[in-house]
Design an enzyme around this catalytic site. Structure first.
Site, short mmCIF file in Angstrom:
data_model
loop_
_atom_site.label_atom_id
_atom_site.label_comp_id
_atom_site.label_asym_id
_atom_site.label_seq_id
_atom_site.Cartn_x
_atom_site.Cartn_y
_atom_site.Cartn_z
N ASP A 183 47.94 42.48 37.52
CA ASP A 183 47.98 41.69 38.82
C ASP A 183 47.64 42.82 39.93
O ASP A 183 48.31 42.74 41.16
CB ASP A 183 49.37 41.20 39.31
CG ASP A 183 49.48 40.22 40.41
OD1 ASP A 183 48.22 39.86 40.97
OD2 ASP A 183 50.41 39.70 40.86
N ASN A 208 41.05 34.42 44.97
CA ASN A 208 41.29 34.20 46.53
C ASN A 208 40.92 35.30 47.43
O ASN A 208 41.59 36.27 48.15
CB ASN A 208 43.02 34.64 46.52
CG ASN A 208 43.55 35.73 45.81
OD1 ASN A 208 43.18 36.42 45.09
ND2 ASN A 208 44.96 36.32 46.22
ZN LIG Z 1 49.85 35.55 41.37
#
Ligand SMILES: [Zn+2]
Length: 429
Positions: free
Chosen positions: A306, A94
């Site tokens: 993350d 992303n």
């Molecule tokens: Zn995620």
């Protein structure tokens, strides 16, 4: 020059090692492992009192480059990875432009090769622009080194879209990694839906918004035969769904983060600390316990961070306006060691499975072991080092950790990637 790592306690379940021995590294590979090794021309490093394990890999990291270099870039993100003891990371797509074609994969790889402090295994988007409408250029990305497909940051909203992506993309043999979030149900949810969202007056992000897509994605993996990996699992029922899928023999794996195990929604109070705003949100204490139970019983295959860096000014806004995510690369090893290994919940060998062996297996990258012939990707850490997490202690460009102030035992001291030191004595090279 050869490198002789002496007197560390080696733990590597893949090699059946749990004891003090020496490791001789020649070039990018391990030449010998054994007791009292000698090598006339080698640089000798004494690692007595430390643990030496296969190099850690974090398979869920946002490096933010290209496009969001004000948050983090490949140089600073991989520097944070080395500082945290990692020898490799899987980067999320992303970015801006979205990593959804071979050229962008190639860009990430080339910047990592030029400036990186660890290996970067790029993942590529499942759909163009992460829009969930058209399949991305999967084959082109794989040809350029993409290791996995994910629309992370979003779940794919259409079941048919996910089915087409899996049906088409499974020929490349890569894993499909799902960020599970039903956008219609979750809406503008900010924190876990329940007592805390009510007390703070914030919109709720219900557990069912995650569990619906976990359940759906498992069903579509079964339908298509594609390999599915559930990202940052955070709810008790979600863990149960993966446990059931594994019992049925489906090719399903999952990962968990330190923040979903060691923090809960109860940490979010009237100070509205935006570093605790993550996606999926911090859940209940019962959920955190269930995720840890999954780590212990093998339902969870990998511990990931993350790592989601943001600039200070982005996180300094009102809770509803601040972006989701916290950083994690530099606290993960210490938090896992402190909260799971030192407490006796898991063994050090299990930690190695979760942080080094499992991630490489799921991503399908070359396994690393403390054995002759293996790539010399090695993490060394001091199990006695005690330290407190502070905002000024990070190598990451970002400071948005939910663990600032936490007391930790265990810290990486030395890291080698392909026989080259990326950190020595706690200092990134
Ligand atoms: Zn995620």
């Amino acid at each position: 020059m050869a490198l002789l790592l002496k007197n560390a306690h080696i733990v590597d379940p893949a090699a059946g090692l749990d004891g003090v021995a020496d490791v001789l590294v020649e070039g990018e590979r391990i030449a010998r492992v054994g007791e009292n090794l000698d090598a006339a021309d080698a640089e000798v490093i004494d690692l007595a009192g430390k643990y030496l394990v296969p190099g850690l890999v974090d398979m869920h990291v946002h490096l933010r480059e290209p496009g969001y270099e004000h948050k983090e870039d490949i140089e600073s993100g991989t520097r944070a990875a080395a500082h945290g003891g990692f020898t490799g990371v899987c980067s999320m797509p992303n970015t801006d432009p979205v990593t959804d074609n071979g050229v962008t994969i190639e860009y990430v790889k080339s910047v990592a090769a030029a400036k990186g402090h660890c290996r970067v295994f790029p993942s590529g988007a499942m759909t163009k622009g992460l829009k969930g409408e058209i399949i991305s250029e999967m084959g082109d990305m794989v040809a350029h080194g993409c290791v996995a497909f994910t629309d992370d940051g979003r779940g794919i909203q259409g079941a048919g879209m996910l089915r087409r992506a899996m049906d088409y993309g499974k020929m490349f043999g890569k894993v499909f990694m799902s960020h599970c979030q039903d956008e219609d149900l979750v809406g503008d949810g900010q924190v876990n839906e329940g007592a805390v969202s009510t007390r703070l007056g914030l919109l709720g992000w219900p557990a069912a918004g995650e569990e619906l897509q976990i359940s759906r994605d498992i069903a579509i993996a079964e339908l298509t035969g594609a390999k599915l990996h559930i990202q940052h699992i955070s709810t008790a029922h979600g863990v149960e769904l993966v446990r059931e899928a594994k019992a049925k023999g489906l090719p399903v794996t999952c990962e968990a983060t330190p923040h979903h195990m060691f923090l809960t929604e109860d940490a979010i109070d009237g100070t509205y600390n935006t570093s605790l705003k993550v996606n999926p949100p911090l859940r209940t204490a019962a959920d955190a316990e269930a995720v840890i139970a999954g780590v212990i019983d093998g339902t969870v295959d990998a511990i990931v961070t993350d790592h989601a860096p943001h600039a200070d000014w982005e996180k300094a806004r009102e809770f509803e306006l601040a972006p989701f995510g916290m950083i994690g690369l530099e606290t993960s090893l210490g938090l896992v060691y402190t909260n799971l290994v030192k407490t006796g919940k898991i063994s050090l060998a299990r930690m190695v499975e979760l942080m080094a062996i499992g991630p490489r297996r799921i991503l399908g990258v070359e396994p690393v072991s403390i054995a002759a012939g293996s790539l010399a990707d090695i993490t060394v850490f001091d199990p006695e080092a005690t330290w407190t997490v502070t905002a000024d202690g990070f190598e990451s460009q970002a400071k948005n950790s939910g663990f600032i102030g936490a007391s930790i035992t265990g810290r990486a001291t030395d890291v080698f990637v392909g026989g080259v030191a990326t950190m020595r004595d706690g200092v990134v090279c």
